[in-house]
Scaffold this motif. Structure first.
Motif, PDB file in Angstrom:
ATOM      1  N   MET A 189      21.483 -10.329   1.586  1.00  0.00           N
ATOM      2  CA  MET A 189      20.429 -11.265   1.938  1.00  0.00           C
ATOM      3  C   MET A 189      20.980 -12.593   2.474  1.00  0.00           C
ATOM      4  O   MET A 189      20.222 -13.549   2.669  1.00  0.00           O
TER       5      MET A 189
ATOM      6  N   VAL B  57      16.805 -11.445  -4.791  1.00  0.00           N
ATOM      7  CA  VAL B  57      17.092 -11.954  -3.444  1.00  0.00           C
ATOM      8  C   VAL B  57      18.102 -13.094  -3.508  1.00  0.00           C
ATOM      9  O   VAL B  57      19.052 -13.149  -2.717  1.00  0.00           O
TER      10      VAL B  57
ATOM     11  N   GLY C 165      20.357 -14.686  -0.605  1.00  0.00           N
ATOM     12  CA  GLY C 165      19.265 -15.157   0.222  1.00  0.00           C
ATOM     13  C   GLY C 165      18.614 -16.429  -0.282  1.00  0.00           C
ATOM     14  O   GLY C 165      19.008 -17.003  -1.302  1.00  0.00           O
TER      15      GLY C 165
ATOM     16  N   VAL D  91      15.550  -5.655  -2.608  1.00  0.00           N
ATOM     17  CA  VAL D  91      16.669  -6.166  -1.810  1.00  0.00           C
ATOM     18  C   VAL D  91      17.103  -5.124  -0.780  1.00  0.00           C
ATOM     19  O   VAL D  91      17.353  -5.448   0.386  1.00  0.00           O
TER      20      VAL D  91
ATOM     21  N   SER E 172      16.808  -5.517   3.393  1.00  0.00           N
ATOM     22  CA  SER E 172      18.095  -5.673   4.066  1.00  0.00           C
ATOM     23  C   SER E 172      18.219  -4.751   5.274  1.00  0.00           C
ATOM     24  O   SER E 172      17.436  -3.814   5.460  1.00  0.00           O
TER      25      SER E 172
END
Length: 266
Positions: A15, A37, A42, A238, A242
């Motif tokens: 992420m 995340v 991310g 996730v 992705s």
């Protein structure tokens, strides 16, 4: 001769440089997804009705400018629009949306006495909310070749008596998922996760947080041997957000420890 297939290097932070918006992201499954995340490198913008829970997330995560919160009512178009605008102002892009916010209580009430007001409340929050958030994030997601995840429920596939409003809203999310995948692909992928029994007692705001009380039977009735946790949903989220899931769209994934495939004769 064709080239030898290259060995793909595993990305430990799939992420990285991606921004994901998560509705109902301050507690329960939504918080589990947000933390997954963040753990994958991310950034997140969480939206939730509960301002205390949102503030607690930012204080406890301690990830600096990688996380933001704004109060959100997904059933109100103006609230959704302001939330998305705030995310773009803060991060400048949107790579993923997780439509998680919803009324979690299945509401056991006979259909012939169910008030229209209650029916509409479930549909407006659980289903229309996902439509509104998708509508307003789609322009940014198109630019980013992003992804949407709708959090439905195994109750989209099986039911207890007198739970029509909840089941219809979650079943609607599954249909919305494949419809959107066809409409917005290939630039945006859309998938659904259908959680089973997920224990969220330890994933609430601090004053409501407690250790779950689970019996041996609670765990053993699952073929996986245990009840689920928000981490179980976050891990799949996730992946679906992705680039590793670039060939996956329009699908619904059951995460229930095997309960929906288990024969359960009384």
């Amino acid at each position: 001769m064709p080239k030898i297939p290259a060995m793909t290097t595993y990305d430990a932070h799939p992420m990285h440089d991606r921004v994901v918006l998560i509705t109902g992201g301050a507690q329960g499954v939504g918080r589990g997804i947000a933390q997954a995340v963040l753990g994958a490198g991310g950034s997140v913008m969480i939206g939730d009705l509960d301002k205390e829970a949102g503030a607690a997330c930012l204080q406890e995560w301690q990830v600096g400018d990688r996380a933001a919160f704004r109060q959100l009512d997904v059933s109100r178009e103006s609230s959704v629009r302001r939330w998305v605008d705030a995310a773009l102002a803060r991060f400048g892009r949107i790579d993923g949306l997780v439509n998680n916010a919803g009324i979690a209580d299945p509401l056991r009430e006979p259909l012939h006495t169910l008030p229209l007001e209650k029916w509409n409340r479930y549909i407006n929050t659980n289903l229309t909310g996902a439509f509104l958030c998708s509508k307003y994030t789609l322009p940014a997601l198109n630019k980013a070749n992003g992804a949407i995840i709708n959090i439905a429920s195994t109750r989209a596939l099986q039911s207890e008596p007198d739970t029509e409003a909840y089941a219809a809203s979650k079943g609607g999310l599954v249909a919305l998922t494949h419809a959107m995948a066809v409409s917005v692909g290939p630039s945006v992928r859309v998938n659904a996760i259908l959680p089973g029994w997920i224990v969220t007692d330890a994933w609430q705001k601090p004053q409501k947080r407690h250790t779950p009380k689970l019996s041996r039977i609670d765990h053993q009735q699952h073929p996986a041997g245990r009840v689920g946790t928000p981490e179980d949903i976050g891990a799949l989220a996730v992946y679906l957000l992705s680039s590793a899931a670039g060939f996956v769209t329009g699908q619904h994934f059951v995460v229930d420890g095997g309960m929906t495939v288990k024969m359960q004769y009384a």
